[in-house]
Design a protein around this motif. Structure first.
Motif, short mmCIF file in Angstrom:
data_model
loop_
_atom_site.label_atom_id
_atom_site.label_comp_id
_atom_site.label_asym_id
_atom_site.label_seq_id
_atom_site.Cartn_x
_atom_site.Cartn_y
_atom_site.Cartn_z
N PRO A 51 0.62 -1.29 0.09
CA PRO A 51 0.16 -0.03 0.18
C PRO A 51 0.74 1.34 0.03
O PRO A 51 1.93 1.18 0.34
CB PRO A 51 -0.88 -0.27 1.24
CG PRO A 51 0.28 -0.96 2.16
CD PRO A 51 0.90 -2.05 1.21
N PRO A 52 0.33 2.43 -0.24
CA PRO A 52 0.84 3.62 -0.48
C PRO A 52 1.80 3.88 1.04
O PRO A 52 1.20 3.70 2.04
CB PRO A 52 -0.09 4.86 -0.81
CG PRO A 52 -1.06 3.70 -1.52
CD PRO A 52 -0.95 2.61 -0.78
N ALA A 53 3.01 4.49 0.83
CA ALA A 53 3.62 5.00 1.98
C ALA A 53 3.15 5.95 2.59
O ALA A 53 2.31 7.10 1.90
CB ALA A 53 5.09 5.31 1.78
N ALA A 54 2.90 6.57 4.04
CA ALA A 54 2.38 7.73 4.48
C ALA A 54 3.59 8.96 4.43
O ALA A 54 4.88 8.96 4.40
CB ALA A 54 2.31 7.45 6.08
N LEU A 55 2.69 9.95 4.01
CA LEU A 55 3.60 11.30 3.78
C LEU A 55 2.90 12.29 4.37
O LEU A 55 1.41 12.30 4.38
CB LEU A 55 3.63 11.56 2.29
CG LEU A 55 4.62 10.90 1.53
CD1 LEU A 55 4.23 10.98 -0.15
CD2 LEU A 55 6.19 11.15 1.48
N LEU A 56 3.34 13.49 4.84
CA LEU A 56 2.74 14.41 5.33
C LEU A 56 2.32 15.38 4.27
O LEU A 56 3.01 15.62 3.31
CB LEU A 56 3.90 15.39 6.19
CG LEU A 56 4.35 14.82 7.66
CD1 LEU A 56 5.43 15.66 8.14
CD2 LEU A 56 3.02 14.63 8.50
N THR A 57 0.97 15.75 4.26
CA THR A 57 0.34 16.50 3.15
C THR A 57 0.05 17.99 3.48
O THR A 57 0.27 18.83 2.73
CB THR A 57 -0.71 15.85 2.36
OG1 THR A 57 -0.30 14.62 2.20
CG2 THR A 57 -1.33 16.60 1.51
N TYR A 58 -0.54 17.99 4.93
CA TYR A 58 -0.87 19.26 5.44
C TYR A 58 -0.55 19.48 6.51
O TYR A 58 -0.10 18.54 7.32
CB TYR A 58 -2.46 19.73 5.49
CG TYR A 58 -2.96 19.62 3.72
CD1 TYR A 58 -2.98 20.80 3.14
CD2 TYR A 58 -3.77 18.63 3.12
CE1 TYR A 58 -3.56 21.00 1.89
CE2 TYR A 58 -4.04 18.51 2.00
CZ TYR A 58 -4.03 19.86 1.34
OH TYR A 58 -4.69 19.91 -0.17
N PRO A 59 -0.30 20.64 7.19
CA PRO A 59 0.05 20.76 8.54
C PRO A 59 -0.49 20.09 9.76
O PRO A 59 -0.01 19.73 10.99
CB PRO A 59 -0.01 22.45 8.81
CG PRO A 59 0.06 23.15 7.63
CD PRO A 59 -0.63 21.94 6.59
N TRP A 60 -1.87 19.73 9.52
CA TRP A 60 -2.62 19.06 10.52
C TRP A 60 -2.42 17.63 10.61
O TRP A 60 -2.52 17.00 11.44
CB TRP A 60 -3.93 19.46 10.37
CG TRP A 60 -4.56 19.16 8.91
CD1 TRP A 60 -5.04 18.30 8.31
CD2 TRP A 60 -4.73 20.45 8.11
NE1 TRP A 60 -5.60 18.53 7.21
CE2 TRP A 60 -5.41 19.96 6.78
CE3 TRP A 60 -4.14 21.85 8.31
CZ2 TRP A 60 -5.61 20.60 5.65
CZ3 TRP A 60 -4.46 22.65 6.89
CH2 TRP A 60 -5.31 22.01 5.75
#
Length: 413
Positions: A144-153
């Motif tokens: 499955p896709p790896a986790a990335l930060l996308t938004y500050p929250w």
């Protein structure tokens, strides 16, 4: 193997938080991404970022020094979160890249190919770097896709799970705690405490919902710490209630009530007041009885105004404030959910703070541009109190951030 973290195009989503730091220096869980890479691989991790940050956060010898050797280059996206794939990538054949969706996650490449890739990454053009790798490297899409930060929250919503994922890394050096006093009370068995920590009871550690990590910190009497939580070295917990999913330190002063919040190093919330579902950068100071809301009266999702992008509905029920590096808040301020206060700003003398305060802004009922020489003078005094020097390189980071954020202050006095 030389390890280099890079920023990509989505650093702009974090613009309010990262004018004085690269995106891979944002803390989520017990570590920043750079610190987590170093802990996993057991080797230094260098950075490739926006030009005004390179002199302070970049490699001491510059990028050329990293490419001069014949060692392979391991590139890692600075927004990567859990890094469960990192050790596998480090063992891949030369010229292998990992992507997740359309995003370049990392690559292990020769110095020759790295030179071509870094041409794009130094301008945060990761999409162009990915396309170059598609031509010259073996590319693996993670599923499955790896986790990335996308938004500050995401820093807030992911912190609790990330603390749990960080447990194996911290358990290598922090022993399980065995209370030797009836005034040190533990619920659950996942409390890890540095032997150099000073614990003055009565103190309660509640790890039933997740692990608690206490570095060489000072926990004062009548403190309550609920896991998952991380307390950094040199931090003082001043008879505080630290609720689950909080990450603090190093060298912070924290009192009152803190819930599900991230506090970077050298920041102070020493007095009573509530801080919930919030993010604080370095060298932040919050005055006595200043408090934030993290829940709307109508139980609706919190909206946030992102710099240069516009207002976004986060879809999140509980979300507090974001205070960038060197923010100072006076006593008795109230902050609504989704408040964003930019780097170096000083807010005081009012009941409710504005929901958005530009970088390097000074005032209360009336806001003015904070003169950079004055702001730096204050920063130098504050840092000296913690025996830290404001170096010429870091001063230039602040001065350049002031210049780059000038448009956000258009119209101020």
């Amino acid at each position: 193997m030389t390890v280099i973290l890079f920023e990509d195009e989505l650093w702009r989503h974090f613009a309010t938080l990262v004018q004085a730091r690269p995106i891979f220096e944002l803390r989520c869980g017990a570590f920043s991404t750079r610190e987590r890479v170093m802990a996993i691989l057991g080797r230094p991790a260098h950075g490739l970022m926006r030009p005004h940050l390179m002199a302070y956060f970049g490699p001491s010898g510059g990028l050329a020094s990293l490419l001069a050797s014949s060692d392979p280059i391991l590139l890692v996206n600075g927004r990567a979160l859990n890094l469960e794939w990192l050790t596998a990538l480090a063992c891949e054949p030369i010229n292998t890249a990992y992507i997740t969706g359309e995003t370049l996650l990392g690559a292990r490449v020769s110095p020759a190919l790295a030179s071509a890739i870094i041409y794009y990454l130094r301008e945060q053009q990761a999409e162009a770097a990915r396309d170059e790798l598609l031509r010259f490297a073996r590319v693996v899409e993670l599923r499955p896709p790896a986790a990335l930060l996308t938004y500050p929250w995401d820093l807030i919503t992911e912190a609790g799970e990330q603390l749990i994922r960080d447990e194996p890394l911290l358990a290598r050096r922090l022993p399980l705690f065995s209370a030797d006093s009836p005034h040190l009370i533990t619920y659950g068995k996942r409390v890890y405490v540095d032997p150099a920590a000073q614990l003055i009871g009565p103190v309660v550690f509640d790890s039933r919902d997740g692990p608690i990590f206490v570095e060489a910190a000072h926990i004062e009497p009548f403190s309550y710490i609920q896991g998952p939580a991380y307390i950094g070295p040199g931090t003082i917990i001043a008879s505080a209630r630290i609720r689950a999913e909080s990450c603090i330190g190093p060298v912070c002063r924290v009192g009152g009530e803190v819930e599900a919040s991230i506090i970077h190093g050298y920041s102070n919330k020493h007095h009573d007041g509530f801080l919930g579902h919030s993010w604080l950068g370095e060298w932040v100071n919050i005055g006595a009885m200043t408090t934030n809301s993290d829940l709307k009266n109508n139980y609706g999702s919190v909206r946030v105004m992102l710099e240069g992008i516009g207002q976004i509905d986060t879809g999140i029920l509980k979300l507090g404030c974001f205070l960038a590096d060197h923010v100072k808040l006076g006593i008795g301020l109230h902050l609504t959910g989704g408040t964003m206060i930019g780097t170096g700003s000083n807010v005081f003398g009012m009941h409710s703070a504005p929901k958005n305060v530009p970088h390097f802004t000074w005032g209360g009922e009336v806001f003015r541009e904070y003169r950079i020489d004055t702001m730096i003078s204050v920063a130098r005094i504050v840092m000296a109190r913690r025996k830290r020097e404001l170096t010429p390189a870091y001063e230039q980071v602040l001065r350049k951030a002031f210049e780059l954020t000038q448009p956000s202050r258009d119209g101020l006095g």
